[in-house]
Design a protein around this motif. Sequence first.
Motif, PDB file in Angstrom:
ATOM      1  N   THR A 199       4.188   7.225  10.879  1.00 42.97           N
ATOM      2  CA  THR A 199       3.698   7.294   9.445  1.00 42.97           C
ATOM      3  C   THR A 199       2.261   6.954   9.769  1.00 42.97           C
ATOM      4  OG1 THR A 199       3.966   4.398  10.555  1.00 42.97           O
ATOM      5  CG2 THR A 199       5.814   4.901   9.820  1.00 42.97           C
ATOM      6  N   ARG A 200       1.581   6.651   8.287  1.00 40.36           N
ATOM      7  CA  ARG A 200       0.055   7.073   8.378  1.00 40.36           C
ATOM      8  C   ARG A 200      -0.449   6.280   6.598  1.00 40.36           C
ATOM      9  NH1 ARG A 200       2.050  11.906   8.567  1.00 40.36           N
ATOM     10  NH2 ARG A 200       1.084  13.335   7.128  1.00 40.36           N
ATOM     11  N   ALA A 201      -1.318   4.664   6.655  1.00 41.96           N
ATOM     12  CA  ALA A 201      -1.404   5.094   5.917  1.00 41.96           C
ATOM     13  C   ALA A 201      -2.178   5.432   4.583  1.00 41.96           C
ATOM     14  CB  ALA A 201      -2.250   2.791   5.749  1.00 41.96           C
ATOM     15  N   PRO A 241       0.789  -1.792  -0.483  1.00 39.62           N
ATOM     16  CA  PRO A 241      -0.025  -0.185   0.311  1.00 39.62           C
ATOM     17  C   PRO A 241       0.809   1.261   0.246  1.00 39.62           C
ATOM     18  CG  PRO A 241      -0.046  -0.813   1.981  1.00 39.62           C
ATOM     19  CD  PRO A 241       0.995  -1.995   0.900  1.00 39.62           C
ATOM     20  N   GLY A 242       0.479   2.248   0.013  1.00 43.25           N
ATOM     21  CA  GLY A 242       0.897   4.236  -0.469  1.00 43.25           C
ATOM     22  C   GLY A 242       1.003   4.176   0.930  1.00 43.25           C
ATOM     23  N   ILE A 243       1.656   4.522   1.497  1.00 45.99           N
ATOM     24  CA  ILE A 243       2.373   4.621   3.147  1.00 45.99           C
ATOM     25  C   ILE A 243       2.912   6.305   3.006  1.00 45.99           C
ATOM     26  CG2 ILE A 243       2.842   3.689   5.372  1.00 45.99           C
ATOM     27  CD1 ILE A 243       2.854   1.206   4.798  1.00 45.99           C
ATOM     28  N   LEU A 244       2.147   7.097   4.254  1.00 45.18           N
ATOM     29  CA  LEU A 244       3.203   8.102   4.481  1.00 45.18           C
ATOM     30  C   LEU A 244       3.872   8.233   5.539  1.00 45.18           C
ATOM     31  CD1 LEU A 244       0.556  11.251   3.527  1.00 45.18           C
ATOM     32  CD2 LEU A 244       2.441  10.275   2.273  1.00 45.18           C
ATOM     33  N   THR A 245       4.902   8.535   5.597  1.00 44.24           N
ATOM     34  CA  THR A 245       5.515   8.424   6.493  1.00 44.24           C
ATOM     35  C   THR A 245       6.359   9.794   6.717  1.00 44.24           C
ATOM     36  OG1 THR A 245       7.386   7.753   8.271  1.00 44.24           O
ATOM     37  CG2 THR A 245       7.183   7.790   5.539  1.00 44.24           C
ATOM     38  N   ASP A 246       6.258  10.101   8.236  1.00 42.02           N
ATOM     39  CA  ASP A 246       7.172  11.361   8.264  1.00 42.02           C
ATOM     40  C   ASP A 246       8.645  11.180   8.493  1.00 42.02           C
ATOM     41  OD1 ASP A 246       5.563  13.426   8.718  1.00 42.02           O
ATOM     42  OD2 ASP A 246       4.682  12.631  10.522  1.00 42.02           O
ATOM     43  N   VAL A 247       9.766  11.559   7.267  1.00 41.84           N
ATOM     44  CA  VAL A 247      11.061  10.995   7.612  1.00 41.84           C
ATOM     45  C   VAL A 247      11.975  11.890   6.606  1.00 41.84           C
ATOM     46  CG1 VAL A 247      11.167   9.602   5.144  1.00 41.84           C
ATOM     47  CG2 VAL A 247      12.634   8.480   6.670  1.00 41.84           C
ATOM     48  N   ALA A 298       6.334   0.832  10.011  1.00 40.42           N
ATOM     49  CA  ALA A 298       5.902   0.747   8.247  1.00 40.42           C
ATOM     50  C   ALA A 298       7.789  -0.092   7.836  1.00 40.42           C
ATOM     51  CB  ALA A 298       5.889   2.746   8.149  1.00 40.42           C
ATOM     52  N   PHE A 299       7.290  -0.585   7.077  1.00 42.25           N
ATOM     53  CA  PHE A 299       8.884  -1.322   6.671  1.00 42.25           C
ATOM     54  C   PHE A 299       8.483  -1.329   4.698  1.00 42.25           C
ATOM     55  CE2 PHE A 299       5.736  -4.761   6.908  1.00 42.25           C
ATOM     56  CZ  PHE A 299       5.496  -5.264   5.379  1.00 42.25           C
ATOM     57  N   ILE A 300      10.118  -1.014   4.528  1.00 46.19           N
ATOM     58  CA  ILE A 300      10.220  -1.914   2.877  1.00 46.19           C
ATOM     59  C   ILE A 300      11.318  -2.813   3.250  1.00 46.19           C
ATOM     60  CG2 ILE A 300      11.427  -0.589   1.512  1.00 46.19           C
ATOM     61  CD1 ILE A 300      10.884   2.049   2.363  1.00 46.19           C
TER      62      ILE A 300
END
Length: 252
Positions: free
Chosen positions: A245-247, A125-131, A168-170
């Motif tokens: 993170t947030r989906a 899925p597309g996941i937004l993360t503050d990074v 969240a992971f890659i």
Amino acid sequence: MTSRLELTVKPPAPPFANVSHAEITMAAHDLRNPLSCLVLTLELIEARTGETAPDELRKIVQRGLRAADRMYGMIQRLLDNGRSKSASATIKTAPADLTKVVGDAIEHSQLNAQKKGIRIHVSGPGILTDVDDDLLVEAVDNLISNAVKFSPFDGEVSCRIGQDARSAFIQVTDHGKGLTRHDLAELGKPFQQLSAKPSAGEKSSGLGLWSARRIINSLGGELVAKSNGVKKGAAFMLRLPVASTRARGIAH
């Protein structure tokens, strides 16, 4: 049957203790001149060929210019670190789409993958993360580059994006030569060479995983390595704190 080997890559003792900030800063500064020459050469090719250039050539030139722009950013971070003597001073967080992060990282390895007939797949899925997305792209790029480097010709590399209760992971997975227990024990150390060799004789500095581990640790995450053993491939997962993170609910 060989059991799965798994290790969270921990920070080793600080390397390069005898290398000063001044020396690193000077090296970064000196890299800008040859990089500028490369950019000017690519821009000249682009200007001279114009609309008459084949589509493939235009894509290659644009890819080269984007890679050069990324290198400028890396050099600037080194120079900033030299001024502040603190890597954290240059970490700038903002919402980033992990799918785009992976896509940008794949682009840097696409030419070598095409040369070897390797297909790179992305799922999740597309996941937004503050990074700091520039730093995260650099870490993912190191993992994908290694996966392509150690994969057999006409193989596959998969990049999976996801989220669980922890993070969240890659995850980047290849079907190459795998890892031994000794490899896992030594991962994350600078200049550490794996038992496997690149499938096309590419050069390996032994710094890619060390760099990825340093970056993900600086972002508050961790690097986890897994393998089913020799000749059974390997998977490297970058985990980011779930609180950041947030989906988005966008499937790819």
